[in-house]
Scaffold this motif. Sequence first.
Motif, mmCIF file in Angstrom:
data_model
loop_
_atom_site.group_PDB
_atom_site.id
_atom_site.type_symbol
_atom_site.label_atom_id
_atom_site.label_comp_id
_atom_site.label_asym_id
_atom_site.label_seq_id
_atom_site.Cartn_x
_atom_site.Cartn_y
_atom_site.Cartn_z
ATOM 1 N N LEU A 237 -6.470 39.554 -13.636
ATOM 2 C CA LEU A 237 -6.669 41.079 -13.186
ATOM 3 C C LEU A 237 -5.872 42.079 -13.898
ATOM 4 N N ALA A 238 -4.764 41.477 -14.438
ATOM 5 C CA ALA A 238 -3.850 42.410 -15.076
ATOM 6 C C ALA A 238 -4.355 42.904 -16.339
ATOM 7 N N SER A 239 -5.148 42.393 -17.032
ATOM 8 C CA SER A 239 -5.991 42.961 -18.091
ATOM 9 C C SER A 239 -7.362 43.237 -18.090
ATOM 10 N N ALA A 240 -7.756 43.255 -16.466
ATOM 11 C CA ALA A 240 -9.158 43.327 -16.356
ATOM 12 C C ALA A 240 -9.783 44.711 -16.767
ATOM 13 N N ASP A 241 -10.879 44.923 -16.960
ATOM 14 C CA ASP A 241 -11.604 46.287 -17.487
ATOM 15 C C ASP A 241 -12.902 46.312 -16.449
ATOM 16 N N PRO A 242 -12.731 47.347 -16.036
ATOM 17 C CA PRO A 242 -13.984 47.731 -14.786
ATOM 18 C C PRO A 242 -15.165 48.204 -15.575
ATOM 19 N N ALA A 243 -15.097 48.840 -16.692
ATOM 20 C CA ALA A 243 -16.145 49.145 -17.478
ATOM 21 C C ALA A 243 -16.877 47.845 -17.794
ATOM 22 N N LYS A 244 -16.149 46.578 -18.216
ATOM 23 C CA LYS A 244 -16.740 45.475 -18.534
ATOM 24 C C LYS A 244 -17.296 44.729 -17.204
ATOM 25 N N GLY A 245 -16.591 44.982 -16.296
ATOM 26 C CA GLY A 245 -17.263 44.439 -15.085
ATOM 27 C C GLY A 245 -18.395 45.200 -14.572
ATOM 28 N N ALA A 246 -18.602 46.228 -14.852
ATOM 29 C CA ALA A 246 -20.019 47.091 -14.693
ATOM 30 C C ALA A 246 -20.865 46.411 -15.460
ATOM 31 N N ASP A 247 -20.789 45.867 -16.570
ATOM 32 C CA ASP A 247 -21.790 45.159 -17.394
ATOM 33 C C ASP A 247 -21.904 43.758 -16.787
ATOM 34 N N VAL A 248 -20.961 43.157 -16.347
ATOM 35 C CA VAL A 248 -21.219 41.946 -15.690
ATOM 36 C C VAL A 248 -22.057 41.768 -14.376
ATOM 37 N N PHE A 249 -21.758 42.981 -13.758
ATOM 38 C CA PHE A 249 -22.412 43.372 -12.167
ATOM 39 C C PHE A 249 -23.930 43.307 -12.482
ATOM 40 N N LYS A 250 -24.489 43.591 -13.747
ATOM 41 C CA LYS A 250 -25.865 43.702 -14.021
ATOM 42 C C LYS A 250 -26.533 42.391 -13.715
#
Length: 209
Positions: free
Chosen positions: A64-77
């Motif tokens: 989580l220290a280097s997590a990227d919410p934008a990439k998370g939005a892609d994974v959420f697809k």
Amino acid sequence: MDDRANTIAGWALAGGIAALGLSILSGEYFKAERPEKMGYVVEGVEEEGEAGAAEAEKPIAFYLASADPAKGADVFKKCAACHNAEKGGANALGPNLWGVLGEGVGQGAHGFAFSDALKSKGGTWDWQNLSDWLKNPKAFAPGTKMTFAGLSKPEDRANIIAYLNQQSDAPRPMPAVPAEAAAPAAEGAAADNGAAPAEGGNEAAPAAK
């Protein structure tokens, strides 16, 4: 003369057959004495290797220290067929996930009919148990109605959790990296600095960005 030649040829042929037979028999004998696999069996090596692979993943706070919410939005697809994370969004095959962090496990305020398997877990969704759920829903709550196989990569789970954290009226501060997980990284950085070549050592360090 022909009889003598035939006799000699016969004896030579018989000798060859006998030698061949002895060769086959001796080969079978020594094969029986030889182990199927050459080398020594070192007990515990395979088990240690498997255990090392299982222990390789660090606590989710490390990722989580280097997590990227934008990439998370892609994974959420991958989840969008059953879920949405919009404020006021309707439940679908799965519950709406707005404000899921800090929400009761299986006790969401969105009117979704959770399975008894999930409701019986108790507690609230936090960084770690949300990661465990996303990694393998059926292992986290045996009997769950969720059919998703899970996300094996901790980086993907961290990114999607960071994204879900933002889908909230009150996003939470990202967790601190546990000391036991941060120490190896710090040691590695120190080793890299110590191994730097002397040439150019007087150059100024680049400014932090």
